[in-house]
Structures are given as C-alpha cells and as structure tokens.
Write a protein that holds these residues in place. Sequence first.
Motif, PDB file in Angstrom:
ATOM      1  N   GLY A   1      28.828  41.883  44.915  1.00  0.00           N
ATOM      2  CA  GLY A   1      28.983  41.916  43.466  1.00  0.00           C
ATOM      3  C   GLY A   1      29.190  40.568  42.830  1.00  0.00           C
TER       4      GLY A   1
ATOM      5  N   LEU B   1      33.235  45.884  39.402  1.00  0.00           N
ATOM      6  CA  LEU B   1      32.375  46.891  40.016  1.00  0.00           C
ATOM      7  C   LEU B   1      33.160  48.059  40.593  1.00  0.00           C
ATOM      8  CD1 LEU B   1      29.784  44.619  41.864  1.00  0.00           C
ATOM      9  CD2 LEU B   1      29.619  45.639  39.602  1.00  0.00           C
TER      10      LEU B   1
ATOM     11  N   THR C   1      25.659  48.093  43.154  1.00  0.00           N
ATOM     12  CA  THR C   1      26.956  48.356  43.759  1.00  0.00           C
ATOM     13  C   THR C   1      26.744  49.136  45.047  1.00  0.00           C
ATOM     14  OG1 THR C   1      27.900  48.501  41.550  1.00  0.00           O
ATOM     15  CG2 THR C   1      29.244  49.295  43.357  1.00  0.00           C
TER      16      THR C   1
END
Length: 380
Positions: A86, A95, A117
């Motif tokens: 991320g 995230l 993700t």
Amino acid sequence: MKTDSSCCCPSFIPSRESALFYLLWVLIALYMLAGAAIFSSLERPAELQAHQLWERRLTDFSHEHNISCEDLKSLLRHYEEARTAGIRTERGRALWDIPGAFYFVGTVVSTIGFGVTTPSTAMGKVLLVFYGLLGCSATVLFFNLFLEKVITFLSLPIFRCRRRRTGHSDLEGREIEGNRNEQWKPSVHQVTLILLVAVLLVACGAASLYSAMEGWTYLESLYFCFVAFSTVGFGDFVSSQREHHEDTWVYQVTNCLLMLLGVCCTYSLFNAMSVIIKQGLNWMLKTLVRMYRSVCHYKLQLRPLFKLCSSDSEPPVCYCEETTGYKQQVQVVSSSGHSKVWHSSVPTAVSKCLCDEAKVETVCKSLQNKDKKVIYTERK
C-alpha cells in the motif's frame, strides 16, 4: 452418442447438450483469438515504446546523478515490494482501517478484486480463501435473486399494458390478474433491453461523479465503471483511494452503493444476454443439423445412380425397326435386383431388330457368365 439411421452411412452425432457445449467452446476460442489479435496490434507498439522510454530514462538518471543502473534497479525492486503493502509515491488513504477493510471485503465478495489492497500476512491469506468462498457464493445468490425481483417488478406493468390493449374490464382483470401474473413473464428480450438501459443510466451517472471526485476524464470514468461493474477489476483505476477521500464519508457511502447497484444490474444483464446467446446457438445447431440431413438425403438419393455408373457392364440396348406383324421385348435382370425393360409394341406391326442375332446371343452368354439373367422373348 447416437447413430443416424436416415443417412446413407452410419454417423455418430453427439447429444444436443454436448453439441451446444462444443459449439460454444469453439466460438469462445475463436472470439478470444480475434480479440488477442486486435489488442495485440493496438497495444504492442505502445508497450515497446514504453520499454524504450523507460530504459532511456534509467540511463539518463544514472548518468545525471552518478548512480549505477544496478543500484537504481535494486531500489525500484524494493519499491515494487512496498507497493503491494500500500505504499505509494503520493500519500493515499489508509488501506486497513475499518472503512478501508470494508472496501476490501466488498471487492472480494463482489469478485471485482482491484488488487490495490491485498493481505500480506500468512494468516490473512489463508482466511481470505474461506472468507471468499462463502462470501462469493452468497453474493452470486443475491445477484440471482435480484434478477428474479427485476423480472417480477417488470411483469406487472407490462401485463397491465397488455390487458388494456386486449380490452378487459377492471373486474375481469382483477379476477385473472392473480392467475396470469404468476404464469406470465416478460420475454428475455424485454428484460435485456430494460437492464441495458438501467446499466447505461447507472454508468453515466457514476461516471459523472467519478470524473468530478477523482479527477479522471469522462471517458476514463466510463471505462472504470465497466471494469468495476463487470467485476473484471484491472486495478489501473480505483475509486476512493486518495487521502482527502477519508473525510468525504458521503462519497464513500455513495461509491459503495453505486458499486453494488452497478454490479447487480450488470450481472443480471449478463445472465439475460447469455439466454439470448444460447437461443442463437440453438438456432445454429438446428441449421447445421438441417444442412447435414439435406446432404445425407441427397447422398442417399444419388447412391443408386453411383452404383449404376460404377457397374462393370451395362445391358445392351437393341434399337429395333418396326415391321408389320412383329412384337419384341427384352428384359435384363441383374443379380442385384435392378431390372431394365426395353420394348417396342405396335398392334399391327412387326418389329425387326437392327442388331445382328449372333451378336445378341454372344452378349447374352457373356451376361449369364457374370451372374446376370437375360430373358429374350420374341413372338409374332
């Protein structure tokens, strides 16, 4: 497998379901090959240009800052590993907080899977397998029930319009509405058309919102809507990932609702279109079977002619000259059961054969030697 006894030769024909499966498989393979050729011709030159530009930038950067290309590539490999966790060059929203995790599981159960993700821990990856198995199954069931609700919702107004056209009164309509409305359903073409309009409306409205909130062009927003609503999820465009989107909770909720509505409508549209495609495949199968039977029928009709043409010898034909008081008949019967009769009959005339009688006797003997029976009768 079945044997076609109507054809001149035995042939093995698969069942209807197997033939439909094989035909669909061949058409999908051809469709994929055509798509591969088209996209390869469009995107391959851009890929080569991007590689050349990237190599040139690496070389220029290494010379400008006095850094070796190997050290620079090693740093880029570390960044690729960090990107899966991320990390971005521009700071984005969190995230794995509750809203971010909810967005992640939404992409899992809806089978979109953007790839922005992803779980990095071993326990998270193992849990995702079982979580996705149950969640995706439940979501597919929800999509199917959504399609049934759409058909039920559309059947009532369409039925009422048909009742008004037929001229039934309100009392008669109420009496038969309960029975007919349960039995009668709109056609698949009507459902497909309405779902197509619904998908276009949702996509156009969502594209306007994404274009304003994400800074994309309207064409890029439409492209993202199709990729997301069709659950393809390439991941090149992902909504609600910027840092300032954490504060706009109204946009986050609206984004989730648009995703859910768009995926439901698009999935239902795909189901309706698959029924139409199956109807087209059935028509193609019927056409192929009709052509096959026609070929076998004509081949069966021409088979005696082929046998006659391929026979070793043909019965002689005697051309006779009519004379008074004479009647002649020649019949040739072969061992295969075929017979030919040549006769000339005039009540008050005699037929005189122009062929030599010795030649006729020679031909008759040769035919008898080949298992053919020749009957030659002559009467005055």
